[in-house]
Design a protein around this motif. Structure first.
Motif, PDB file in Angstrom:
ATOM      1  N   GLN A 125      19.397  13.319 -34.556  1.00  0.00           N
ATOM      2  CA  GLN A 125      20.417  12.267 -34.552  1.00  0.00           C
ATOM      3  C   GLN A 125      19.784  10.926 -34.192  1.00  0.00           C
ATOM      4  O   GLN A 125      20.074   9.909 -34.811  1.00  0.00           O
ATOM      5  N   PHE A 126      18.915  10.919 -33.177  1.00  0.00           N
ATOM      6  CA  PHE A 126      18.225   9.687 -32.772  1.00  0.00           C
ATOM      7  C   PHE A 126      17.394   9.135 -33.924  1.00  0.00           C
ATOM      8  O   PHE A 126      17.423   7.939 -34.209  1.00  0.00           O
ATOM      9  N   ILE A 127      16.674  10.010 -34.624  1.00  0.00           N
ATOM     10  CA  ILE A 127      15.832   9.576 -35.736  1.00  0.00           C
ATOM     11  C   ILE A 127      16.678   9.002 -36.871  1.00  0.00           C
ATOM     12  O   ILE A 127      16.317   7.999 -37.487  1.00  0.00           O
ATOM     13  N   LYS A 128      17.830   9.616 -37.145  1.00  0.00           N
ATOM     14  CA  LYS A 128      18.708   9.123 -38.210  1.00  0.00           C
ATOM     15  C   LYS A 128      19.297   7.763 -37.881  1.00  0.00           C
ATOM     16  O   LYS A 128      19.444   6.911 -38.751  1.00  0.00           O
ATOM     17  N   GLU A 129      19.671   7.564 -36.600  1.00  0.00           N
ATOM     18  CA  GLU A 129      20.411   6.367 -36.216  1.00  0.00           C
ATOM     19  C   GLU A 129      19.536   5.199 -35.760  1.00  0.00           C
ATOM     20  O   GLU A 129      20.032   4.090 -35.636  1.00  0.00           O
ATOM     21  N   THR A 130      18.256   5.437 -35.497  1.00  0.00           N
ATOM     22  CA  THR A 130      17.401   4.397 -34.937  1.00  0.00           C
ATOM     23  C   THR A 130      16.372   3.963 -35.966  1.00  0.00           C
ATOM     24  O   THR A 130      15.661   4.788 -36.529  1.00  0.00           O
ATOM     25  N   SER A 131      16.295   2.649 -36.168  1.00  0.00           N
ATOM     26  CA  SER A 131      15.322   2.137 -37.143  1.00  0.00           C
ATOM     27  C   SER A 131      13.908   2.265 -36.580  1.00  0.00           C
ATOM     28  O   SER A 131      13.700   2.329 -35.367  1.00  0.00           O
ATOM     29  N   LEU A 132      12.954   2.295 -37.480  1.00  0.00           N
ATOM     30  CA  LEU A 132      11.559   2.397 -37.071  1.00  0.00           C
ATOM     31  C   LEU A 132      11.164   1.185 -36.223  1.00  0.00           C
ATOM     32  O   LEU A 132      10.440   1.323 -35.234  1.00  0.00           O
ATOM     33  N   ASP A 133      11.667   0.013 -36.585  1.00  0.00           N
ATOM     34  CA  ASP A 133      11.365  -1.187 -35.799  1.00  0.00           C
ATOM     35  C   ASP A 133      11.863  -1.045 -34.361  1.00  0.00           C
ATOM     36  O   ASP A 133      11.170  -1.427 -33.420  1.00  0.00           O
ATOM     37  N   LYS A 134      13.045  -0.466 -34.189  1.00  0.00           N
ATOM     38  CA  LYS A 134      13.596  -0.264 -32.844  1.00  0.00           C
ATOM     39  C   LYS A 134      12.755   0.755 -32.073  1.00  0.00           C
ATOM     40  O   LYS A 134      12.484   0.579 -30.877  1.00  0.00           O
ATOM     41  N   MET A 135      12.318   1.827 -32.739  1.00  0.00           N
ATOM     42  CA  MET A 135      11.468   2.829 -32.081  1.00  0.00           C
ATOM     43  C   MET A 135      10.149   2.213 -31.633  1.00  0.00           C
ATOM     44  O   MET A 135       9.671   2.478 -30.533  1.00  0.00           O
ATOM     45  N   LEU A 136       9.552   1.366 -32.496  1.00  0.00           N
ATOM     46  CA  LEU A 136       8.304   0.706 -32.145  1.00  0.00           C
ATOM     47  C   LEU A 136       8.504  -0.258 -30.977  1.00  0.00           C
ATOM     48  O   LEU A 136       7.654  -0.360 -30.090  1.00  0.00           O
ATOM     49  N   GLU A 137       9.643  -0.928 -30.963  1.00  0.00           N
ATOM     50  CA  GLU A 137       9.979  -1.837 -29.866  1.00  0.00           C
ATOM     51  C   GLU A 137      10.105  -1.059 -28.543  1.00  0.00           C
ATOM     52  O   GLU A 137       9.603  -1.485 -27.503  1.00  0.00           O
ATOM     53  N   MET A 138      10.739   0.109 -28.588  1.00  0.00           N
ATOM     54  CA  MET A 138      10.897   0.947 -27.398  1.00  0.00           C
ATOM     55  C   MET A 138       9.534   1.448 -26.911  1.00  0.00           C
ATOM     56  O   MET A 138       9.257   1.458 -25.704  1.00  0.00           O
ATOM     57  N   ALA A 139       8.679   1.838 -27.844  1.00  0.00           N
ATOM     58  CA  ALA A 139       7.349   2.331 -27.485  1.00  0.00           C
ATOM     59  C   ALA A 139       6.504   1.221 -26.858  1.00  0.00           C
ATOM     60  O   ALA A 139       5.795   1.452 -25.877  1.00  0.00           O
ATOM     61  N   GLU A 140       6.590   0.022 -27.388  1.00  0.00           N
ATOM     62  CA  GLU A 140       5.842  -1.104 -26.839  1.00  0.00           C
ATOM     63  C   GLU A 140       6.337  -1.453 -25.427  1.00  0.00           C
ATOM     64  O   GLU A 140       5.535  -1.727 -24.535  1.00  0.00           O
ATOM     65  N   ALA A 141       7.653  -1.411 -25.212  1.00  0.00           N
ATOM     66  CA  ALA A 141       8.200  -1.675 -23.877  1.00  0.00           C
ATOM     67  C   ALA A 141       7.704  -0.640 -22.880  1.00  0.00           C
ATOM     68  O   ALA A 141       7.334  -0.965 -21.744  1.00  0.00           O
ATOM     69  N   ALA A 142       7.644   0.629 -23.283  1.00  0.00           N
ATOM     70  CA  ALA A 142       7.155   1.693 -22.405  1.00  0.00           C
ATOM     71  C   ALA A 142       5.668   1.508 -22.116  1.00  0.00           C
ATOM     72  O   ALA A 142       5.214   1.709 -20.983  1.00  0.00           O
ATOM     73  N   ARG A 143       4.910   1.093 -23.123  1.00  0.00           N
ATOM     74  CA  ARG A 143       3.476   0.877 -22.942  1.00  0.00           C
ATOM     75  C   ARG A 143       3.222  -0.266 -21.959  1.00  0.00           C
ATOM     76  O   ARG A 143       2.397  -0.151 -21.052  1.00  0.00           O
ATOM     77  N   LEU A 144       3.957  -1.363 -22.120  1.00  0.00           N
ATOM     78  CA  LEU A 144       3.792  -2.504 -21.224  1.00  0.00           C
ATOM     79  C   LEU A 144       4.201  -2.145 -19.799  1.00  0.00           C
ATOM     80  O   LEU A 144       3.564  -2.581 -18.841  1.00  0.00           O
ATOM     81  N   LYS A 145       5.249  -1.365 -19.654  1.00  0.00           N
ATOM     82  CA  LYS A 145       5.690  -0.941 -18.330  1.00  0.00           C
ATOM     83  C   LYS A 145       4.593  -0.116 -17.659  1.00  0.00           C
ATOM     84  O   LYS A 145       4.292  -0.291 -16.482  1.00  0.00           O
ATOM     85  N   LYS A 146       3.976   0.776 -18.414  1.00  0.00           N
ATOM     86  CA  LYS A 146       2.907   1.618 -17.866  1.00  0.00           C
ATOM     87  C   LYS A 146       1.699   0.774 -17.465  1.00  0.00           C
ATOM     88  O   LYS A 146       1.058   1.043 -16.453  1.00  0.00           O
ATOM     89  N   LEU A 147       1.388  -0.247 -18.253  1.00  0.00           N
ATOM     90  CA  LEU A 147       0.257  -1.118 -17.939  1.00  0.00           C
ATOM     91  C   LEU A 147       0.470  -1.916 -16.655  1.00  0.00           C
ATOM     92  O   LEU A 147      -0.487  -2.226 -15.947  1.00  0.00           O
TER      93      LEU A 147
END
Length: 66
Positions: free
Chosen positions: A32-54
């Motif tokens: 459901q998450f994959i169907k409803e979430t655009s790739l751009d939004k997923m990349l944005e979420m991944a970048e936010a998580a990466r920056l938080k970890k850094l």
């Protein structure tokens, strides 16, 4: 007799338990998450998580047998 399955190893090419899989609910949520979430939004979420970890301070792990 209950069969023990290590999903990380046994289900690499797809679930081997089918309808008996205890993780079916999670798979449905992920689909459901994959169907409803655009790739751009997923990349944005991944970048936010990466920056938080850094920006987190280092975590020291002291072994028990030190």
């Amino acid at each position: 007799m209950e069969i023990t399955v290590d999903c990380a190893k046994d289900c690499v090419n797809g679930c081997v338990l089918g309808e008996k899989c205890p993780h079916r609910e999670h798979a449905a949520e992920a689909s459901q998450f994959i169907k409803e979430t655009s790739l751009d939004k997923m990349l944005e979420m991944a970048e936010a998580a990466r920056l938080k970890k850094l920006t987190e301070p280092p975590k020291w792990v002291i072994p028990d047998d030190f």
